[in-house]
Design a protein around this motif. Structure first.
Motif, PDB file in Angstrom:
ATOM      1  N   ALA A 145       2.982   2.958   5.781  1.00 50.69           N
ATOM      2  CA  ALA A 145       4.175   2.173   6.105  1.00 50.69           C
ATOM      3  C   ALA A 145       4.362   2.058   7.618  1.00 50.69           C
ATOM      4  O   ALA A 145       4.683   0.983   8.137  1.00 50.69           O
ATOM      5  N   ILE A 146       4.144   3.151   8.329  1.00 46.46           N
ATOM      6  CA  ILE A 146       4.257   3.113   9.792  1.00 46.46           C
ATOM      7  C   ILE A 146       3.203   2.171  10.375  1.00 46.46           C
ATOM      8  O   ILE A 146       3.491   1.382  11.279  1.00 46.46           O
ATOM      9  N   SER A 147       1.987   2.259   9.862  1.00 41.02           N
ATOM     10  CA  SER A 147       0.905   1.387  10.354  1.00 41.02           C
ATOM     11  C   SER A 147       1.246  -0.087  10.176  1.00 41.02           C
ATOM     12  O   SER A 147       0.947  -0.903  11.043  1.00 41.02           O
TER      13      SER A 147
ATOM     14  N   ALA B 124       0.912  11.619   4.179  1.00 41.73           N
ATOM     15  CA  ALA B 124      -0.259  11.036   4.856  1.00 41.73           C
ATOM     16  C   ALA B 124      -0.586   9.667   4.286  1.00 41.73           C
ATOM     17  O   ALA B 124      -1.054   8.790   5.004  1.00 41.73           O
ATOM     18  N   GLY B 125      -0.337   9.477   2.994  1.00 38.85           N
ATOM     19  CA  GLY B 125      -0.638   8.189   2.389  1.00 38.85           C
ATOM     20  C   GLY B 125       0.464   7.165   2.617  1.00 38.85           C
ATOM     21  O   GLY B 125       0.295   6.195   3.348  1.00 38.85           O
TER      22      GLY B 125
ATOM     23  N   LEU C 287      -8.692   2.340   8.024  1.00 36.74           N
ATOM     24  CA  LEU C 287      -9.090   3.698   8.396  1.00 36.74           C
ATOM     25  C   LEU C 287      -8.043   4.732   7.989  1.00 36.74           C
ATOM     26  O   LEU C 287      -8.383   5.798   7.464  1.00 36.74           O
ATOM     27  N   VAL C 288      -6.781   4.410   8.194  1.00 31.48           N
ATOM     28  CA  VAL C 288      -5.711   5.331   7.807  1.00 31.48           C
ATOM     29  C   VAL C 288      -5.698   5.501   6.286  1.00 31.48           C
ATOM     30  O   VAL C 288      -5.612   6.623   5.767  1.00 31.48           O
ATOM     31  N   THR C 289      -5.818   4.406   5.563  1.00 28.71           N
ATOM     32  CA  THR C 289      -5.773   4.446   4.101  1.00 28.71           C
ATOM     33  C   THR C 289      -6.969   5.183   3.515  1.00 28.71           C
ATOM     34  O   THR C 289      -6.821   6.084   2.680  1.00 28.71           O
TER      35      THR C 289
ATOM     36  N   LEU D 170       0.831  -1.209   0.000  1.00 31.67           N
ATOM     37  CA  LEU D 170       0.000   0.000   0.000  1.00 31.67           C
ATOM     38  C   LEU D 170       0.865   1.259   0.000  1.00 31.67           C
ATOM     39  O   LEU D 170       0.559   2.229  -0.700  1.00 31.67           O
ATOM     40  N   ALA D 171       1.933   1.249   0.753  1.00 28.71           N
ATOM     41  CA  ALA D 171       2.823   2.412   0.802  1.00 28.71           C
ATOM     42  C   ALA D 171       3.449   2.667  -0.569  1.00 28.71           C
ATOM     43  O   ALA D 171       3.545   3.817  -1.012  1.00 28.71           O
ATOM     44  N   ARG D 172       3.840   1.601  -1.258  1.00 24.23           N
ATOM     45  CA  ARG D 172       4.396   1.771  -2.604  1.00 24.23           C
ATOM     46  C   ARG D 172       3.346   2.337  -3.552  1.00 24.23           C
ATOM     47  O   ARG D 172       3.652   3.153  -4.423  1.00 24.23           O
ATOM     48  N   GLY D 173       2.108   1.903  -3.385  1.00 23.45           N
ATOM     49  CA  GLY D 173       1.022   2.436  -4.207  1.00 23.45           C
ATOM     50  C   GLY D 173       0.822   3.929  -3.978  1.00 23.45           C
ATOM     51  O   GLY D 173       0.641   4.694  -4.931  1.00 23.45           O
ATOM     52  N   TRP D 174       0.850   4.345  -2.707  1.00 18.32           N
ATOM     53  CA  TRP D 174       0.721   5.766  -2.388  1.00 18.32           C
ATOM     54  C   TRP D 174       1.868   6.574  -2.992  1.00 18.32           C
ATOM     55  O   TRP D 174       1.659   7.671  -3.510  1.00 18.32           O
ATOM     56  N   LEU D 175       3.095   6.036  -2.912  1.00 17.36           N
ATOM     57  CA  LEU D 175       4.237   6.761  -3.487  1.00 17.36           C
ATOM     58  C   LEU D 175       4.111   6.879  -4.995  1.00 17.36           C
ATOM     59  O   LEU D 175       4.468   7.902  -5.587  1.00 17.36           O
ATOM     60  N   THR D 176       3.601   5.836  -5.633  1.00 19.79           N
ATOM     61  CA  THR D 176       3.378   5.888  -7.075  1.00 19.79           C
ATOM     62  C   THR D 176       2.343   6.952  -7.417  1.00 19.79           C
ATOM     63  O   THR D 176       2.526   7.732  -8.353  1.00 19.79           O
TER      64      THR D 176
END
Length: 104
Positions: free
Chosen positions: A40-42, A34-35, A69-71, A3-9
């Motif tokens: 990644a922290i979560s 925020a994404g 919820l964070v996502t 998910l973190a890689r998706g947000w960075l993309t």
């Protein structure tokens, strides 16, 4: 971490949007911070807590709920802000804060 890689993309792709849609650099920064970083922290926090405290793992449903919820919150903030929808932005903020609180 996927998910973190998706947000960075998404953050990188958003740089190609017109400036008025990305609200200057706000959207790329939001998607990255925020994404990607919060996701990644979560995901990583669960491992750190188990390793450092030797406490039992939280229930899987709680971990999924918190990450969701964070996502969803970060996504709703981005969509609401770009669309100019204050209710969507506020709802996203509330979901994000709730997800971070559950992580704690």
């Amino acid at each position: 971490m996927t998910l973190a890689r998706g947000w960075l993309t998404l953050a990188a792709v958003s740089l190609f949007l017109p400036e008025r849609l990305r609200i200057g650099l706000w959207l790329p920064l939001h998607l990255a911070l925020a994404g990607a970083i919060s996701t990644a922290i979560s995901g990583a926090m669960q491992n750190f807590v188990l390793a450092l405290t030797a406490s039992p793992a939280p229930p899987a449903w709680l971990v999924r709920l918190q990450l969701g919820l964070v996502t969803v919150g970060a996504g709703a903030i981005a969509v609401g802000r770009v669309a100019g929808s204050e209710p969507a932005t506020a709802l996203g903020g509330a979901l994000f804060v709730l997800g971070v609180a559950l992580l704690g």
